[in-house]
Scaffold this motif. Structure first.
Motif, PDB file in Angstrom:
ATOM      1  N   GLY A  74       0.804  -1.222   0.000  1.00  0.00           N
ATOM      2  CA  GLY A  74       0.000   0.000   0.000  1.00  0.00           C
ATOM      3  C   GLY A  74       0.831   1.264   0.000  1.00  0.00           C
ATOM      4  O   GLY A  74       0.311   2.352   0.216  1.00  0.00           O
ATOM      5  N   ASP A  75       2.127   1.152  -0.242  1.00  0.00           N
ATOM      6  CA  ASP A  75       2.989   2.332  -0.199  1.00  0.00           C
ATOM      7  C   ASP A  75       3.424   2.675  -1.614  1.00  0.00           C
ATOM      8  O   ASP A  75       4.135   1.915  -2.264  1.00  0.00           O
ATOM      9  N   PHE A  76       2.950   3.791  -2.130  1.00  0.00           N
ATOM     10  CA  PHE A  76       3.281   4.173  -3.502  1.00  0.00           C
ATOM     11  C   PHE A  76       4.555   5.021  -3.556  1.00  0.00           C
ATOM     12  O   PHE A  76       4.863   5.590  -4.582  1.00  0.00           O
ATOM     13  N   GLY A  77       5.232   5.142  -2.468  1.00  0.00           N
ATOM     14  CA  GLY A  77       6.464   5.936  -2.458  1.00  0.00           C
ATOM     15  C   GLY A  77       6.185   7.386  -2.104  1.00  0.00           C
ATOM     16  O   GLY A  77       5.042   7.786  -1.894  1.00  0.00           O
ATOM     17  N   ARG A  78       7.275   8.138  -2.006  1.00  0.00           N
ATOM     18  CA  ARG A  78       7.131   9.560  -1.665  1.00  0.00           C
ATOM     19  C   ARG A  78       7.499  10.403  -2.872  1.00  0.00           C
ATOM     20  O   ARG A  78       8.374  10.061  -3.651  1.00  0.00           O
ATOM     21  N   SER A  79       6.799  11.500  -3.004  1.00  0.00           N
ATOM     22  CA  SER A  79       7.105  12.411  -4.093  1.00  0.00           C
ATOM     23  C   SER A  79       8.470  13.032  -3.860  1.00  0.00           C
ATOM     24  O   SER A  79       8.805  13.428  -2.734  1.00  0.00           O
ATOM     25  N   PHE A  80       9.304  13.119  -4.882  1.00  0.00           N
ATOM     26  CA  PHE A  80      10.618  13.744  -4.777  1.00  0.00           C
ATOM     27  C   PHE A  80      10.466  15.235  -4.484  1.00  0.00           C
ATOM     28  O   PHE A  80      11.248  15.825  -3.770  1.00  0.00           O
ATOM     29  N   VAL A  81       9.424  15.839  -5.088  1.00  0.00           N
ATOM     30  CA  VAL A  81       9.290  17.288  -5.037  1.00  0.00           C
ATOM     31  C   VAL A  81       8.540  17.745  -3.784  1.00  0.00           C
ATOM     32  O   VAL A  81       8.992  18.619  -3.058  1.00  0.00           O
ATOM     33  N   TYR A  82       7.394  17.098  -3.527  1.00  0.00           N
ATOM     34  CA  TYR A  82       6.554  17.568  -2.429  1.00  0.00           C
ATOM     35  C   TYR A  82       6.942  16.941  -1.095  1.00  0.00           C
ATOM     36  O   TYR A  82       6.428  17.332  -0.058  1.00  0.00           O
ATOM     37  N   SER A  83       7.804  15.906  -1.124  1.00  0.00           N
ATOM     38  CA  SER A  83       8.231  15.195   0.082  1.00  0.00           C
ATOM     39  C   SER A  83       7.047  14.729   0.921  1.00  0.00           C
ATOM     40  O   SER A  83       7.025  14.884   2.130  1.00  0.00           O
ATOM     41  N   MET A  84       6.032  14.229   0.248  1.00  0.00           N
ATOM     42  CA  MET A  84       4.924  13.625   1.001  1.00  0.00           C
ATOM     43  C   MET A  84       4.501  12.360   0.263  1.00  0.00           C
ATOM     44  O   MET A  84       4.827  12.179  -0.920  1.00  0.00           O
TER      45      MET A  84
END
Lengths: 323, 574
Positions: A74-84
């Motif tokens: 269920g973890d799609f990773g974190r956005s590089f830009v928004y850090s969320m």
């Protein structure tokens, strides 16, 4: 019916897996996100540390497997830009797009189909000719130009409509909606109109073609011979018969509008998914792009499944033989 | 008009000098041109004519449903003294379905496929009265029971595709009868149905009409059908009634020459094998000489096309999951349809074998297998001792000596090719003629089937149905076959055109020593043309023999039923 749904789910899984691999490789080929993420004057050590932190030093197949493994949790990773977390990011933008497209597509159908049926019912009347001319215009005018014109006329010249943004929103079940407040509604009208123009024309033409053909059929003649009024004829017989191609196009258009409302959202600064994806592409925000495109694939599959189930509901001939 | 018996009571419907015209590019098409007749309450009037005679337009004019841009330019239609021409749309609608109703030709097209029967009946009821849902349902069940549909309580929720053609036509009749109309216009209501179903519907209709006292206009091209139901008959030609009178008188002592010509064109009134009355046409030229050597062919009368224990099973291809499920025993095998179940027949050289059966009996599938179009599931087909199809996984037809003529001459010719090219295509591909010889060869064949050789440059849409069927025959014959499979070649043609095509087949068969496998549902045509007859029922041949013997003394129960169902013309008392 159950077997049919099972088969569709199986197809959906294969499509999503294929889509994820395709998108992952494609995005990987576009460019190196490190160049965007780190300032050019960073030291080699910092560079290496950041690369390792995002797992970008691994070979591609390993990165992909890690990515798939995380998705399964269920973890799609974190956005590089928004850090969320990407899931949180997409979910925060989805309702805005959903609201805009649903209003646009529903408007196109609820207004376009009756108008189109009228044009098919009285093909030679001046009103029908005007409707058809309008629909050709709707097909040929580029969306961005029509959007700019709307802003110029209604927002700049008249000043009666806002030029962009969502306006006041009301929170319902924890999700923000614009259409519940007057201010929000006024913000919604122009972008929805702009987005629905093409679909509106499409629905008119489809409904007209179907109605015109059916008006000459024996089914309609027989119903007329039984003394049915023209309104009953159109609403009970003709509408039911033309609904199958209409539902097909409705589904396809709903999917593509949801996925690609980019132009309209950009013009009207609508804070939806379209703007998010444009930003992610320019900043090479890989996790957001991959998750978004997988969501789009999933959306299309779900919509197509619903369309297929609707067919069976609309046409009794399709109900048999699928068990 | 020779209206000798004027109905005594006030007429229910009186049509005087009716003219319904359709404007077209070149002036007006006078579809109905000065038609006058009247119908007494409870009377059955047969309206007979060939396609384009205006008989259907007359019916549509009465009920006020003429397609744009057609219109009634003159005349009056009086229903119980009330003028219908010029009535506003809503008043006409109030009459439609209530006082006058209509039944159409093709029951597959008239009912709405996505609404249940009960719903369609309810809509028709609501058109003329306020009725609650439960009452409507009750009335629908009663209406279905009235037209002899079994288990109406259950069938009322069925959709049209769950009914056969005959059942659908019964539903349409039930809808037409809902409001106890005084007049029903039936436009070829049994033409699309099998003979035995037609016989049932005819009998039921007669009974219902006399029970309810409804008047009927029965529009048909089939004189025999009309004679079995109508009190009076009107014969139409080019928009005009040429003869009207009591059914028996018109059909046994026709006054007008057109009526006589129509009757003479019927194969049931001629002696088998005799040439039928010919329509106007160019004198047919002799067919071109045979190209291939005919030396090694067996003598006339010896077995030629031998079909041995042939079976055709149609099955839906199973998908990946289903075949896995079938293999593991989770799912039952895909249902199959046995179209032809073990048929052995022999066509002797120079013979005409008639293959008779109703729709779904497998006769067309058998014909397609004989012609090498469809691959049989098992069994062999040999022509002069040689197999018609190659062996192997995907068998192909390997002979040109057997050719096919199909039912629908509109669908069987490619509309984008000139007819000269259509006819030359096969012979060129098989090198029967060289490219230089082809135009001359085509012209010879066009002449042989009674067409002007100059037609070779035209396209199929420029021809009528009968002319197209001639082209299809020329195309088949240009391949120099010995055997021709004719799949209902005259079923879609008018009687006079049908007579021309039958004559052509009789003549060509004699001149070319052809053997024919003649597939038809029309027993009178088969009797006229065929030496031997095989009766097919549910994929099997139930009876086979000399035509005269079978027609005189049928052995199998099904054959007896079939022959009894054929409507016959009254014979003149001489």
């Amino acid at each position: 019916m159950f077997g049919f749904i099972l088969q569709r789910l199986w197809q959906a899984i294969i499509v999503v897996i294929a889509m994820s691999a395709l998108v992952f490789c494609g995005v990987y080929a576009v460019g190196n996100p490190i160049d965007v993420l780190i300032s050019p004057d960073a030291t080699q050590d910092i560079r290496a540390a950041v690369i390792a932190q995002y797992g970008l030093d691994q070979p591609l197949w390993q990165q992909y497997l890690t990515f798939i493994g995380r998705i399964l949790h269920g973890d799609f990773g974190r956005s590089f830009v928004y850090s969320m977390p990407v899931s949180e990011l997409i979910l925060s933008r989805l309702p805005a797009t959903l609201e805009l497209t649903l209003v646009a597509v529903l408007f196109a159908s609820l207004v376009g189909i009756p108008i189109g049926m009228y044009a098919g019912y009285k093909p030679h009347s001046p009103i029908s000719r005007a409707i058809m001319a309008l629909s050709i215009l709707g097909f040929s005018v580029p969306t961005f130009w029509f959007g700019l014109m709307l802003i110029m006329v209604f927002a700049v010249q008249c000043g009666c409509m806002p030029a962009g943004g969502r306006g006041d929103t009301v929170s319902l079940f924890g999700v923000d909606f614009s259409f519940l407040t007057f201010d929000g509604l006024s913000h919604l009208v122009l972008p929805a109109l702009n987005l629905s123009l093409f679909k509106f024309s499409l629905m008119i033409r489809l409904a007209r073609a179907g109605t015109r053909e059916l008006m000459l059929s024996d089914t309609v003649k027989f119903a007329r011979a039984a003394g049915l009024s023209e309104f009953t004829l159109l609403s009970r017989h003709v509408l039911r018969l033309i609904s199958i191609p209409l539902v097909t196009v409705f589904g396809l258009e709903l999917g593509s509008t949801l996925a690609f409302a980019v132009v309209t959202e950009t013009i009207f600064s609508w804070p939806g998914l379209g703007k998010l994806i444009i930003n992610s592409i320019t900043s090479l925000d890989r996790p957001v792009m991959v998750a978004y495109l997988m969501l789009v694939a999933l959306l299309f599959i779900v919509i197509n499944l619903v369309v297929d189930l609707t067919y069976a509901l609309l046409d009794p001939r399709l109900r048999k033989g699928r068990a | 008009m020779t209206d000798t018996v004027k109905p005594l009571a006030t007429p229910l419907l009186e049509v005087t000098n009716l003219k319904t015209w359709f404007p077209s590019g070149r002036g007006e098409v006078k579809a109905v041109d000065s038609v006058s007749f009247s119908i007494a309450p409870g009377e059955v009037l047969g309206l007979v004519g060939e396609s384009g005679s205006g008989k259907s337009i007359t019916g549509f004019s009465i009920i006020g449903l003429i397609d744009e841009p057609g219109r009634i330019v003159e005349g009056s239609i009086k229903l119980e003294g009330r003028e219908l021409v010029g009535l506003p749309a809503h008043e006409l609608r109030a009459i439609r379905g209530k006082v006058i109703s209509m039944v159409f030709q093709d029951p597959m097209m008239t009912l709405n496929p996505v609404l249940s029967i009960g719903m369609q009946i309810k809509l028709a009821l609501e058109a003329h009265e306020n009725i609650s849902s439960s009452d409507a349902r009750e009335r629908a069940i009663k209406a279905l029971a009235q037209v002899r549909i079994s288990e109406p309580e259950r069938k009322v929720d069925f959709f049209p595709h769950q009914f056969s053609g005959g059942m659908r036509q019964r539903v349409a009749i039930a809808i037409a009868l809902l409001h106890r109309p005084k007049l029903i216009i039936c436009d070829e209501p049994t033409t699309a149905l099998d003979v035995s179903i037609q016989a049932e519907i005819l009998a039921e209709m007669k009974e219902l009409v006399s029970e309810l006292g409804t008047a009927l206009i029965w529009i048909s091209h089939d004189l025999a059908v009309v004679s079995s139901i109508a009190d009076r008959v009107a014969v139409m030609k080019s928009g005009q009634i040429v003869e009207i009178g009591p059914a028996l008188a018109v059909l046994t002592k026709p006054q007008h020459e057109y009526t006589r010509a129509l009757l003479d064109a019927l194969p049931s009134r001629a002696r088998p094998g005799q040439l039928l009355l010919r329509g106007s046409g160019i004198a047919d030229a002799a067919p071109p000489p045979r190209k291939s050597a005919t030396a090694n062919l067996p003598p006339l009368g010896s077995p030629y096309l031998v079909i041995d224990d042939i079976v055709k099973r149609f099955e839906k291809p199973a998908g990946l999951f289903r075949s896995l499920a079938i293999k593991s025993g989770l799912s039952r095998p895909v249902s199959t349809v046995l179209a032809v179940g073990g048929v052995s027949i022999t066509v002797s050289r120079g013979d005409v074998l008639g293959l008779v059966g109703e729709s779904g009996s497998g006769k067309s599938t058998l014909g397609r297998m004989a012609a090498g179009i469809t691959v049989p599931t098992s069994g062999t087909i040999r022509l002069n001792g040689q197999p018609v199809m190659s062996a192997g996984r995907s068998p192909k037809k390997i002979t040109t000596r057997i050719q096919t003529i199909f039912q629908d001459p509109f669908a069987s010719l490619n509309g984008r090719m000139r007819i000269g090219d259509i006819i030359a295509e096969g012979p060129l591909a098989h090198r029967l003629v060289s490219r230089a010889e082809a135009p001359g060869y085509v012209k010879q064949w066009l002449a042989a089937v009674g067409l002007d050789p100059a037609f070779a440059d035209r396209f199929p849409h420029q021809f009528s149905g009968g002319q197209r069927q001639r082209i299809a025959i020329a195309r088949a014959l240009a391949m120099q076959p010995d055997v021709i499979v004719c799949d209902e070649p005259v079923a879609s043609l008018d009687v006079s055109i049908q007579a021309q095509i039958i004559n052509l087949l009789i003549r060509l068969r004699a001149e070319l020593d052809l053997s024919l496998l003649f597939i038809s549902h029309d027993l009178s045509v088969v009797r006229h043309l065929c030496d031997r007859v095989a009766i097919m029922y549910q994929g099997r041949i139930v009876e086979e023999g000399e035509a005269a013997e079978i027609y005189a003394d049928p052995q199998h129960a099904y054959t007896k039923r079939l022959l009894a169902a054929v409507p016959v013309l009254p014979q003149a008392a001489e």
